[in-house]
Design a protein around this motif. Structure first.
Motif, PDB file in Angstrom:
ATOM      1  N   VAL A 108      -6.720  -0.079  -8.072  1.00 16.86           N
ATOM      2  CA  VAL A 108      -7.746   1.020  -7.478  1.00 16.86           C
ATOM      3  C   VAL A 108      -8.186   0.163  -6.262  1.00 16.86           C
ATOM      4  N   VAL A 109      -8.034   0.779  -5.082  1.00 19.39           N
ATOM      5  CA  VAL A 109      -8.438   0.138  -3.971  1.00 19.39           C
ATOM      6  C   VAL A 109      -9.081   0.721  -2.957  1.00 19.39           C
ATOM      7  N   PRO A 110     -10.222   0.999  -2.882  1.00 19.16           N
ATOM      8  CA  PRO A 110     -11.033   1.446  -2.039  1.00 19.16           C
ATOM      9  C   PRO A 110     -11.392   1.079  -0.695  1.00 19.16           C
ATOM     10  N   MET A 134       0.822  -1.203  -0.012  1.00 20.89           N
ATOM     11  CA  MET A 134       0.052   0.080   0.025  1.00 20.89           C
ATOM     12  C   MET A 134       0.798   1.333  -0.001  1.00 20.89           C
ATOM     13  N   ASP A 135       2.280   1.060   0.445  1.00 15.60           N
ATOM     14  CA  ASP A 135       3.128   2.115   0.446  1.00 15.60           C
ATOM     15  C   ASP A 135       3.219   2.933  -0.825  1.00 15.60           C
ATOM     16  N   LYS A 136       3.068   2.152  -1.921  1.00 16.57           N
ATOM     17  CA  LYS A 136       3.520   2.475  -3.285  1.00 16.57           C
ATOM     18  C   LYS A 136       2.313   3.258  -3.790  1.00 16.57           C
ATOM     19  N   LEU A 137       1.035   3.166  -2.991  1.00 17.74           N
ATOM     20  CA  LEU A 137      -0.207   3.496  -3.725  1.00 17.74           C
ATOM     21  C   LEU A 137      -0.435   5.185  -3.457  1.00 17.74           C
ATOM     22  N   GLU A 138      -1.025   5.786  -4.450  1.00 19.12           N
ATOM     23  CA  GLU A 138      -1.433   7.228  -3.670  1.00 19.12           C
ATOM     24  C   GLU A 138      -2.862   7.140  -3.068  1.00 19.12           C
ATOM     25  N   GLY A 139      -3.334   7.738  -2.143  1.00 14.17           N
ATOM     26  CA  GLY A 139      -4.369   8.054  -1.400  1.00 14.17           C
ATOM     27  C   GLY A 139      -5.133   9.096  -2.006  1.00 14.17           C
ATOM     28  N   ARG A 140      -6.346   8.977  -2.417  1.00 10.18           N
ATOM     29  CA  ARG A 140      -7.224   9.781  -2.966  1.00 10.18           C
ATOM     30  C   ARG A 140      -8.654   9.895  -2.336  1.00 10.18           C
ATOM     31  N   LYS A 141      -9.544  10.857  -2.469  1.00  8.79           N
ATOM     32  CA  LYS A 141     -10.888  10.975  -2.007  1.00  8.79           C
ATOM     33  C   LYS A 141     -11.507  11.370  -3.250  1.00  8.79           C
ATOM     34  N   ILE A 142     -12.844  11.161  -3.157  1.00  8.75           N
ATOM     35  CA  ILE A 142     -14.002  11.498  -3.976  1.00  8.75           C
ATOM     36  C   ILE A 142     -15.204  11.509  -3.335  1.00  8.75           C
ATOM     37  N   THR A 143     -16.199  12.462  -3.629  1.00 12.82           N
ATOM     38  CA  THR A 143     -17.552  12.420  -3.019  1.00 12.82           C
ATOM     39  C   THR A 143     -18.295  12.315  -4.310  1.00 12.82           C
ATOM     40  N   THR A 144     -19.053  11.073  -4.095  1.00 14.00           N
ATOM     41  CA  THR A 144     -19.894  10.463  -5.209  1.00 14.00           C
ATOM     42  C   THR A 144     -21.424  11.453  -5.351  1.00 14.00           C
ATOM     43  N   SER A 145     -22.051  11.175  -6.547  1.00 12.12           N
ATOM     44  CA  SER A 145     -23.217  11.837  -6.666  1.00 12.12           C
ATOM     45  C   SER A 145     -24.199  11.477  -5.756  1.00 12.12           C
ATOM     46  N   ARG A 146     -23.983  10.480  -4.710  1.00 14.16           N
ATOM     47  CA  ARG A 146     -24.849  10.040  -3.824  1.00 14.16           C
ATOM     48  C   ARG A 146     -24.477  11.088  -2.250  1.00 14.16           C
ATOM     49  N   SER A 147     -23.466  12.130  -2.475  1.00 15.87           N
ATOM     50  CA  SER A 147     -22.974  12.614  -1.358  1.00 15.87           C
ATOM     51  C   SER A 147     -22.505  12.136  -0.397  1.00 15.87           C
ATOM     52  N   LEU A 148     -21.613  10.774  -0.836  1.00 11.72           N
ATOM     53  CA  LEU A 148     -20.917  10.013   0.112  1.00 11.72           C
ATOM     54  C   LEU A 148     -19.549  10.060  -0.230  1.00 11.72           C
ATOM     55  N   SER A 149     -18.543  10.386   0.877  1.00 11.77           N
ATOM     56  CA  SER A 149     -17.077  10.451   0.501  1.00 11.77           C
ATOM     57  C   SER A 149     -16.507   9.093   0.687  1.00 11.77           C
ATOM     58  N   TYR A 150     -15.536   8.771  -0.389  1.00 14.64           N
ATOM     59  CA  TYR A 150     -14.784   7.758  -0.429  1.00 14.64           C
ATOM     60  C   TYR A 150     -13.329   8.029  -0.175  1.00 14.64           C
TER      61      TYR A 150
END
Length: 335
Positions: A62-64, A1-17
């Motif tokens: 891609v790993v949520p 996991m150290d080599k992966l970049e953490g990202r965030k998104i808020t979906t159209s259901r207004s839920l943050s991932y």
């Protein structure tokens, strides 16, 4: 996991991932990505060792953190955990990463989720890898609504044990709080190293409640003694309750999933892409032979089955073997 970049998104259901991603090793957007979905009670970190053993595969990863867990939103409204909505959330994550099609990989509830991702977004799926959980076709119009007691009676008659009896504790009014107050016992219940432990904990009525609030202790499997796995679990659930994760179970037993599944076109019950199922001999309540039911019904025409001699958490217990199966599947079927 150290080599992966953490990202965030808020979906159209207004839920943050929160999710973690790598870059492609090729410039072609035609290269398939890998979407990894964890289950209960884990996080994206479940895939750490599997990804390490996969190395520099030519696929974007891609790993949520799935809904209800770790860095992702934790709503307590069970209706937000419906498969259709969560499939849309995952599609939006793929869209944000410019992924056209993915090989979807799931463990536990994540395996259930990738099955339904195909049902709702088949055009985005190039292949499916199911760890521990066999394919369960979606409900169709005319099927009975889900009844946990009835299901366990059927399982008792068919296999000699009510394989899903632990759901009763997870979805009880006090279950999540008792788990939060007894994290060490929950961890032992998952990863105990005694003969037939999986059967004793997951297939015996009342076993989870009795163990979590009781004085019995059991030794841990070697992998579960490692500090990084303990830190990941305790760090997550000392902060977060189990109330959000158990909504996955409540959405099923209260027929939230039934209501969305009966709208799935009948032809989507048949999976028309390559499927790899990895069953585990010591996973008592998720029987390997359950994969034979949809196979014999003709719903998995491109099925491959692999077997591991381990318990339910194969990405932790046998990550190299899981990674080898994934790499072989990718090479054989999709490259």
């Amino acid at each position: 996991m150290d080599k992966l970049e953490g990202r965030k998104i808020t979906t159209s259901r207004s839920l943050s991932y929160t999710y973690y991603t790598s870059q492609r090793t090729t410039e072609s957007k035609e290269q398939r990505a890998l979407l990894f979905c964890h289950g209960f009670p884990d996080s994206a970190f479940l895939w750490n060792d599997v990804l390490a053993h996969l190395g520099n595969i030519p696929h974007k990863v891609v790993v949520p953190d799935m809904l209800g867990y770790a860095g992702t939103a934790k709503p307590l409204d069970k209706t937000l955990y419906n498969y259709a909505g969560m499939a849309d959330d995952l599609r939006e994550i793929l869209d944000a990463e410019e992924v056209d099609k993915a090989i979807v990989v799931g463990h536990d509830w994540g395996a259930a989720m990738v099955q339904r991702f195909y049902a709702f977004h088949a055009d985005r799926v190039a292949g499916i890898i199911l760890l521990n959980i066999a394919y369960h076709p979606p409900s169709k119009p005319g099927d009975p609504r889900f009844d946990l007691q009835g299901v366990n009676e059927l399982l008792q008659n068919a296999y000699g044990a009510p394989l899903w009896t632990y759901w009763e504790f997870f979805t009880s009014n006090d279950g999540p709080q008792l788990m939060r107050e007894n994290l060490e016992k929950v961890y032992e219940a998952q990863h105990g190293d005694v003969p037939d432990w999986g059967f004793k904990m997951f297939c015996v009525p009342g076993a989870w409640r009795e163990y979590v609030v009781g004085s019995q202790t059991v030794p841990l499997k070697p992998y579960a003694k490692e500090k990084r796995w303990r830190d990941s679990f305790f760090g997550q659930f000392e902060k977060d309750s189990f109330e959000a994760p158990v909504q996955w179970y409540r959405a099923m037993i209260e027929n939230v999933q039934y209501e969305v599944e009966v709208k799935i076109p009948t032809e989507r019950r048949k999976i028309e892409v390559p499927v790899l199922f990895v069953g585990c001999t010591q996973d008592a309540n998720n029987r390997i032979d359950l994969i034979e039911i949809p196979k014999e019904a003709g719903l998995l025409p491109q099925l491959e089955v692999k077997i591991l001699d381990c318990g339910h958490w194969c990405p932790m217990e046998m990550p190299k073997e899981v990674a080898d199966f994934i790499r072989e599947f990718l090479t054989k079927q999709l490259c």
